[in-house]
Design a protein around this motif. Structure first.
Motif, PDB file in Angstrom:
ATOM      1  N   LEU A   1       0.943  -1.207  -0.109  1.00  0.00           N
ATOM      2  CA  LEU A   1      -0.034   0.016   0.238  1.00  0.00           C
ATOM      3  C   LEU A   1       0.842   1.267  -0.038  1.00  0.00           C
ATOM      4  N   ASP A   2       2.006   1.174   0.530  1.00  0.00           N
ATOM      5  CA  ASP A   2       2.918   2.315   0.486  1.00  0.00           C
ATOM      6  C   ASP A   2       3.530   2.569  -1.111  1.00  0.00           C
ATOM      7  N   ILE A   3       3.771   1.483  -1.800  1.00  0.00           N
ATOM      8  CA  ILE A   3       4.080   1.882  -3.009  1.00  0.00           C
ATOM      9  C   ILE A   3       2.969   2.221  -3.774  1.00  0.00           C
ATOM     10  N   LEU A   4       1.471   2.087  -3.605  1.00  0.00           N
ATOM     11  CA  LEU A   4       0.453   2.474  -4.363  1.00  0.00           C
ATOM     12  C   LEU A   4       0.404   4.109  -3.880  1.00  0.00           C
ATOM     13  N   LYS A   5       0.749   4.460  -2.465  1.00  0.00           N
ATOM     14  CA  LYS A   5       0.701   5.563  -1.877  1.00  0.00           C
ATOM     15  C   LYS A   5       1.548   6.492  -2.826  1.00  0.00           C
ATOM     16  N   GLN A   6       2.709   6.111  -3.002  1.00  0.00           N
ATOM     17  CA  GLN A   6       3.721   6.832  -3.693  1.00  0.00           C
ATOM     18  C   GLN A   6       3.599   6.665  -5.238  1.00  0.00           C
ATOM     19  N   GLY A   7       2.431   6.442  -5.633  1.00  0.00           N
ATOM     20  CA  GLY A   7       2.277   6.747  -7.100  1.00  0.00           C
ATOM     21  C   GLY A   7       2.714   5.395  -7.988  1.00  0.00           C
ATOM     22  N   GLY A   8       3.126   4.364  -7.136  1.00  0.00           N
ATOM     23  CA  GLY A   8       3.416   3.208  -8.017  1.00  0.00           C
ATOM     24  C   GLY A   8       2.324   2.151  -7.821  1.00  0.00           C
ATOM     25  N   GLY A   9       2.637   0.879  -8.027  1.00  0.00           N
ATOM     26  CA  GLY A   9       1.946  -0.364  -7.991  1.00  0.00           C
ATOM     27  C   GLY A   9       0.714  -0.097  -9.020  1.00  0.00           C
ATOM     28  N   ILE A  10      -0.333  -0.275  -8.615  1.00  0.00           N
ATOM     29  CA  ILE A  10      -1.544  -0.213  -9.482  1.00  0.00           C
ATOM     30  C   ILE A  10      -1.578   1.120 -10.400  1.00  0.00           C
ATOM     31  N   LEU A  11      -1.173   2.279  -9.894  1.00  0.00           N
ATOM     32  CA  LEU A  11      -0.919   3.309 -10.584  1.00  0.00           C
ATOM     33  C   LEU A  11       0.016   3.449 -11.514  1.00  0.00           C
ATOM     34  N   SER A  12       1.169   2.553 -11.510  1.00  0.00           N
ATOM     35  CA  SER A  12       2.036   2.378 -12.498  1.00  0.00           C
ATOM     36  C   SER A  12       1.382   1.736 -13.772  1.00  0.00           C
ATOM     37  N   THR A  13       0.805   0.828 -13.359  1.00  0.00           N
ATOM     38  CA  THR A  13       0.080  -0.030 -14.386  1.00  0.00           C
ATOM     39  C   THR A  13      -0.893   0.856 -15.112  1.00  0.00           C
ATOM     40  N   VAL A  14      -1.598   1.756 -14.244  1.00  0.00           N
ATOM     41  CA  VAL A  14      -2.517   2.702 -14.974  1.00  0.00           C
ATOM     42  C   VAL A  14      -1.986   3.352 -16.085  1.00  0.00           C
ATOM     43  N   ARG A  15      -0.738   3.993 -15.718  1.00  0.00           N
ATOM     44  CA  ARG A  15      -0.037   4.687 -16.823  1.00  0.00           C
ATOM     45  C   ARG A  15       0.261   3.690 -17.752  1.00  0.00           C
ATOM     46  N   SER A  16       0.757   2.487 -17.876  1.00  0.00           N
ATOM     47  CA  SER A  16       1.255   1.903 -19.189  1.00  0.00           C
ATOM     48  C   SER A  16       0.062   1.385 -19.755  1.00  0.00           C
ATOM     49  N   THR A  17      -1.215   1.231 -19.049  1.00  0.00           N
ATOM     50  CA  THR A  17      -2.187   0.737 -19.614  1.00  0.00           C
ATOM     51  C   THR A  17      -3.059   1.826 -20.500  1.00  0.00           C
TER      52      THR A  17
END
Ligand SMILES: N=CN[C@@H](CCC(=O)O)C(=O)O
Ligand SMILES: [Zn+2]
Length: 417
Positions: free
Chosen positions: A101-117
């Motif tokens: 959840l920290d990775i997500l909070k920092q804009g990574g995780g799911i949000l990183s795949t959102v950018r790629s998608t």
């Protein structure tokens, strides 16, 4: 009778022919037919029974199962099939102990795949989804659920759902789609998640009209959507005629399991940290617990879902890979069967129910998938295994020898000699 395919010399046949969802101790009751055969015509099963009666059938093609195990095609009830890019660089963060959840909070995780998608074209996403579907098919899966959720804006969410729909038309596997627009809060909505949920809910009518999804799902989690927000959103989805699912109690115990039961969700998914009260409610409801132990393994955690308690109290359980680019990067449901045995302490009999009949019910396919029975689609796997206990036991490899979808052989194991 003339048939298309006769599968003979089956050592053990699991028909999974039960009125599901199969609950509680019934999950440990696994009828096994020894020395069996199956006849297939026009893509459907027309007969199964003792091998010594197979002589009543002529067939264009005979497959000798060589005393192997034969089962229905596996049903995979929870994947994030359509996405752009990959996240291998996050592995180092995980090794350093940075929480998911920290990775997500920092804009990574799911949000990183959102950018790629968002960046990926429709054709790129389709090609990639078909590749992953091939791999699932090779591992014995014949029906798959696929969620959106890497768009978090109208256009890309619809793009994902349309890709899944076209993949369903192009690929032999059957795909059941779920709208997961409420998968994370995108940049710009941090201060106002409710208006983001309203935006996603505006898509319900179009998704329904174009038949782009059967289910609506939400990630109920700290830093994502609260129980109250999830309740409101899912009730709206139900009003529009969708079945609902919840990513519930994955990391923090918020009461998502209780909410799944309260709103009549077809499934509560993850449930790793479900409360005792949640387990009790689940067990006395029609909601199926879809457990994802590969995710706990892959995130390096030790809070596996209380599967034993759930089954012992009478719940219906399915298991899944949770295939996605962040928290569980595998298409191999057989591996998850091993993890379920080792970490969820499920018996082989319970595990087979969890990847066939119960998984089918968790995605609204209880009447068509996950079972070998007359007049059902001939979705069948011949395994390189002498018995049903062998698959969870011998872990990490692919045991599928031959996979039939609608009576067509779509995969046969190759050899190197
Ligand atoms: N937890 C939320 N969603 C997915 C993970 C998605 C991702 O990390 O890309 C899950 O089910 O584990
Ligand atoms: Zn998921």
């Amino acid at each position: 009778m003339q048939t298309d395919i006769l599968i003979t010399n089956i050592g053990q046949l699991l028909t999974m022919d039960k009125k599901g969802p199969v609950k509680g101790s019934e999950m440990n009751d696994l009828p096994v037919m020894e020395n069996a055969a199956i006849a297939v015509k026009d893509g459907r099963i027309v007969w199964h029974g003792p091998a010594d009666q197979a002589g009543n059938f002529d067939a264009d093609k005979t497959i000798d199962a060589e005393s192997r195990l034969v089962t229905p095609g596996l049903v995979e009830p929870h994947t994030h099939l359509v996405f752009g890019g990959s996240r291998e660089e996050e592995m180092a963060l995980k090794q350093q102990g940075v929480p998911y959840l920290d990775i997500l909070k920092q804009g990574g995780g799911i949000l990183s795949t959102v950018r790629s998608t968002r960046e990926a074209t429709y054709e790129e996403l389709l090609k990639k989804a078909l590749f992953h579907l091939d791999r699932m098919a090779m591992h014995g899966i014949t029906t798959v659920e696929a969620k959106s959720g890497y768009g978090l804006e109208k256009e890309t969410e619809l793009k994902q759902l349309k890709v899944a729909k076209e993949a369903n038309a192009k690929h032999p596997l059957d795909i059941v789609t779920t709208f997961l627009g409420a998968h994370a809060i995108p940049p710009g909505y941090k201060e106002n998640p409710d208006s983001f949920l309203d935006l996603m809910a505006e898509l319900f009518d179009e998704i329904k009209a174009e038949n782009l999804a059967e289910f609506v799902d939400i990630f109920t989690e700290t830093g994502v959507f609260s129980v109250e927000q999830s309740r409101r959103y899912l009730l709206k989805a139900k009003e529009k005629g969708f079945g609902v699912k919840i990513h519930a109690d994955e990391i923090d115990q918020l009461g998502g399991t209780e909410l799944a039961v309260e709103v009549g969700a077809i499934s509560g998914e993850h449930l790793a940290v479900a409360s005792d009260e949640g387990v009790r409610k689940l067990a006395s409801s029609d909601t199926i617990g879809v457990l994802l132990p590969g995710t706990i393994f892959y995130l390096g955690k030790d809070t596996y879902a209380p599967a034993r308690k759930m089954i012992d109290e009478g719940a219906a359980i399915a298991i899944s890979t949770d295939f996605n680019p962040g928290s569980s990067v595998t298409e191999n449901l057989q591996l998850i069967m091993s993890i379920a045995a080792l970490k969820l302490k499920m018996s082989p009999a319970e595990i087979w129910h969890a990847v066939t009949v119960n998984a089918a019910h968790a995605i609204g396919r209880g009447d068509t998938a996950g079972m070998i029975a007359e007049d059902r689609a001939a979705d069948i796997v011949i395994w390189d295994a002498p018995n049903y206990m062998y698959i969870p036991y011998h872990y990490g490899v692919n045991h599928a020898n031959t996979v039939l979808k609608n009576g067509e052989v779509i995969y046969r194991r190759g050899t190197v000699r």
